[in-house]
Design an enzyme around this catalytic site. Structure first.
Site, PDB file in Angstrom:
ATOM      1  N   ASP A   1      -6.464  -7.142   4.023  1.00 35.34           N
ATOM      2  CA  ASP A   1      -7.619  -6.502   3.380  1.00 35.34           C
ATOM      3  C   ASP A   1      -8.532  -7.585   2.797  1.00 35.34           C
ATOM      4  O   ASP A   1      -9.745  -7.586   3.020  1.00 35.34           O
ATOM      5  CB  ASP A   1      -7.119  -5.547   2.289  1.00 35.34           C
ATOM      6  CG  ASP A   1      -8.257  -4.798   1.617  1.00 35.34           C
ATOM      7  OD1 ASP A   1      -9.196  -4.372   2.322  1.00 35.34           O
ATOM      8  OD2 ASP A   1      -8.221  -4.645   0.383  1.00 35.34           O
TER       9      ASP A   1
ATOM     10  N   ASP B   1     -12.402  -9.122   4.439  1.00 36.49           N
ATOM     11  CA  ASP B   1     -13.693  -9.118   3.730  1.00 36.49           C
ATOM     12  C   ASP B   1     -14.267 -10.536   3.697  1.00 36.49           C
ATOM     13  O   ASP B   1     -15.479 -10.736   3.859  1.00 36.49           O
ATOM     14  CB  ASP B   1     -13.530  -8.629   2.276  1.00 36.49           C
ATOM     15  CG  ASP B   1     -13.879  -7.144   2.106  1.00 36.49           C
ATOM     16  OD1 ASP B   1     -13.569  -6.360   3.024  1.00 36.49           O
ATOM     17  OD2 ASP B   1     -14.445  -6.779   1.056  1.00 36.49           O
TER      18      ASP B   1
ATOM     19  N   LYS C   1       3.166 -15.276   2.173  1.00 38.17           N
ATOM     20  CA  LYS C   1       3.534 -16.114   1.026  1.00 38.17           C
ATOM     21  C   LYS C   1       5.052 -16.269   1.035  1.00 38.17           C
ATOM     22  O   LYS C   1       5.748 -15.786   0.142  1.00 38.17           O
ATOM     23  CB  LYS C   1       3.043 -15.482  -0.283  1.00 38.17           C
ATOM     24  CG  LYS C   1       1.534 -15.583  -0.490  1.00 38.17           C
ATOM     25  CD  LYS C   1       1.076 -16.945  -1.007  1.00 38.17           C
ATOM     26  CE  LYS C   1       1.473 -17.154  -2.446  1.00 38.17           C
ATOM     27  NZ  LYS C   1       1.073 -18.519  -2.924  1.00 38.17           N
TER      28      LYS C   1
ATOM     29  N   ASP D   1      -2.775 -18.163   0.741  1.00 35.11           N
ATOM     30  CA  ASP D   1      -3.817 -18.746  -0.112  1.00 35.11           C
ATOM     31  C   ASP D   1      -4.536 -19.871   0.621  1.00 35.11           C
ATOM     32  O   ASP D   1      -5.755 -19.996   0.579  1.00 35.11           O
ATOM     33  CB  ASP D   1      -3.247 -19.211  -1.471  1.00 35.11           C
ATOM     34  CG  ASP D   1      -2.006 -20.067  -1.361  1.00 35.11           C
ATOM     35  OD1 ASP D   1      -1.421 -20.172  -0.254  1.00 35.11           O
ATOM     36  OD2 ASP D   1      -1.588 -20.650  -2.392  1.00 35.11           O
TER      37      ASP D   1
ATOM     38  N   TYR E   1       0.815  -1.210   0.000  1.00 39.24           N
ATOM     39  CA  TYR E   1       0.000   0.000   0.000  1.00 39.24           C
ATOM     40  C   TYR E   1       0.854   1.268   0.000  1.00 39.24           C
ATOM     41  O   TYR E   1       0.388   2.337  -0.395  1.00 39.24           O
ATOM     42  CB  TYR E   1      -0.908   0.038   1.236  1.00 39.24           C
ATOM     43  CG  TYR E   1      -2.207  -0.717   1.086  1.00 39.24           C
ATOM     44  CD1 TYR E   1      -2.211  -2.087   0.843  1.00 39.24           C
ATOM     45  CD2 TYR E   1      -3.423  -0.059   1.195  1.00 39.24           C
ATOM     46  CE1 TYR E   1      -3.398  -2.771   0.715  1.00 39.24           C
ATOM     47  CE2 TYR E   1      -4.618  -0.742   1.069  1.00 39.24           C
ATOM     48  CZ  TYR E   1      -4.599  -2.103   0.831  1.00 39.24           C
ATOM     49  OH  TYR E   1      -5.779  -2.765   0.704  1.00 39.24           O
TER      50      TYR E   1
END
Ligand code: NAD
Ligand code: IPM
Ligand code: MN
Length: 349
Positions: free
Chosen positions: A243, A247, A186, A219, A135
């Protein structure tokens, strides 16, 4: 002024109006000030976050934000978009640790699109790094190459101190909960992911060996969240994965409109509180938005910044009672308006 209210855009003003009614009822002496923020501020003041608004935010005890953004601002220069104002607010306030609790209220186990037996009793805390990563990393931008092709660049970057300070928050929180941290990255493909894993492992061995620590690839974390979400207690992750995963976790609780958040920085500095949903342009102005994420964010402000955990408990209990009584906005399968849902919480208070 103690609480700065930044309603923002779209459904932001609708949901924060209900949070404000709750604040006024439960803490009549709380000094509340309101400022424009996001697209509304861009239109009126020429920038999504005025210098003065940031200064007022830093001088407040807590900031409660609604949501920012909307299709009408898509043509604005990137640094003047509503979302850029939000990133500048987070960075300017130094709120690096974003707590996003996904709690499935008993009455809502059937409101989720997942099977009730999967989400019943869910109590998960996502700790998202909020002021670093892709970001904010440099370089970033879009350039035109000599042959006319365009090239976009974002940079994912983390330093050990940025990882450590947010990991500390996760470990401390876990000690007061079920004592388990799952760290998602990751590390199999990303350099920052590998540094993240090594840094969390070393901090754990040094200061938090009493807390159970698991590492998971992000993942797989996304898959496990819908398969067996109750395996998680505190889920620690970076800005971008946090983020996405929050959600996803929100839907486990019944609706994106349910999830509150608290963004915290150094001790003694004000926290930034916001529902995790956006400005929902598809329902803005229709009175259909679920205000519970905003109301529960206010509860988090009472707990983490305003020194009134008792009021936080009261608000959360009132939300649970309103839901037990059948109060539902459309996203939860009901037909209450935003204001009627706010009124149901006030009644329960
Ligand atoms: P969104 O979260 O605004 O909406 C996604 C879906 O969820 C929509 O169908 C919306 O109607 C629904 N929804 C969201 N909140 C709801 C609520 N409280 N009650 C009922 N339904 C709700 O995400 P989006 O559509 O991808 O983004 C819209 C804009 O919001 C974009 O400009 C985005 O950048 C911005 N955004 C802002 C924030 C923030 O301010 N913190 C967060 C996310 C997105
Ligand atoms: C959120 C939002 C923001 C983010 C956007 C609007 C900048 O999606 O708070 O989850 O990506 O952090
Ligand atoms: Mn988001």
């Amino acid at each position: 002024m103690t609480l700065l209210l930044l309603p923002g855009d779209g459904i932001g003003p609708e949901v924060t109006a209900e949070a404000r009614r709750v604040a006024e009822r439960i803490a009549p002496d709380l000094a509340i000030e309101t400022r424009l923020f996001g697209g509304a501020a861009y239109e009126a003041e020429g920038a999504p976050l005025a210098d003065e608004t940031l200064a007022v935010a830093k001088a407040a005890k807590a900031v409660l934000m609604g949501a920012v953004g909307g299709p009408q601002f898509a043509a604005a220069p990137r640094h003047l978009r509503p979302e850029a104002g939000l990133l500048a607010l987070r960075a300017g306030m130094g709120v690096f640790a974003n707590l996003r609790p996904a709690l499935c209220f008993p009455a809502l186990a059937r409101a989720s699109t997942l099977k009730p037996e999967v989400v019943e009793g869910l109590d998960l805390m996502i700790v998202r790094e909020l002021t670093g990563g892709v970001y904010f990393g440099q370089p970033r931008g879009v350039e035109t190459l000599p042959d006319g092709r365009r090239r976009g660049v974002d940079t994912q970057v983390y330093t050990t101190d940025e990882i450590e300070r947010v990991a500390r928050v996760a470990f401390e929180l876990a000690r007061g909960r079920r004592n388990k941290v799952t760290s998602a990255e990751k590390s199999n493909v990303m350099e920052t992911g590998l540094l993240w894993r090594e840094t969390v492992t070393a901090l754990h061995a040094r200061d938090y060996a009493d807390v159970a620590l698991e590492h998971i690839l992000a993942d797989n974390a996304a898959m496990q969240l819908v398969k067996a979400p109750r395996q998680f207690d505190v889920l620690l992750t970076d800005n971008l994965f946090g983020d996405l995963l929050s959600d996803e976790a929100a839907q486990l609780t019944g609706s994106l409109g349910m999830l509150p958040s608290a963004a915290l920085g150094a001790p003694g500095t004000p926290g930034l509180y916001e529902p995790i949903h956006g400005s929902a342009p598809d329902i803005a102005g229709l009175g259909l938005a679920n205000p519970l994420g905003a109301i529960l964010s206010l509860a988090m402000a009472f707990r983490w910044s305003l020194g009134r955990p008792d009021l936080a408990d009261r608000i959360e209990t009132a939300v649970g009672r309103a839901l037990d009584g059948g109060a539902r906005t459309r996203d939860l399968g009901g037909d209450l308006t935003t204001a009627e849902m706010g009124a149901a919480v006030l009644d329960a208070l």
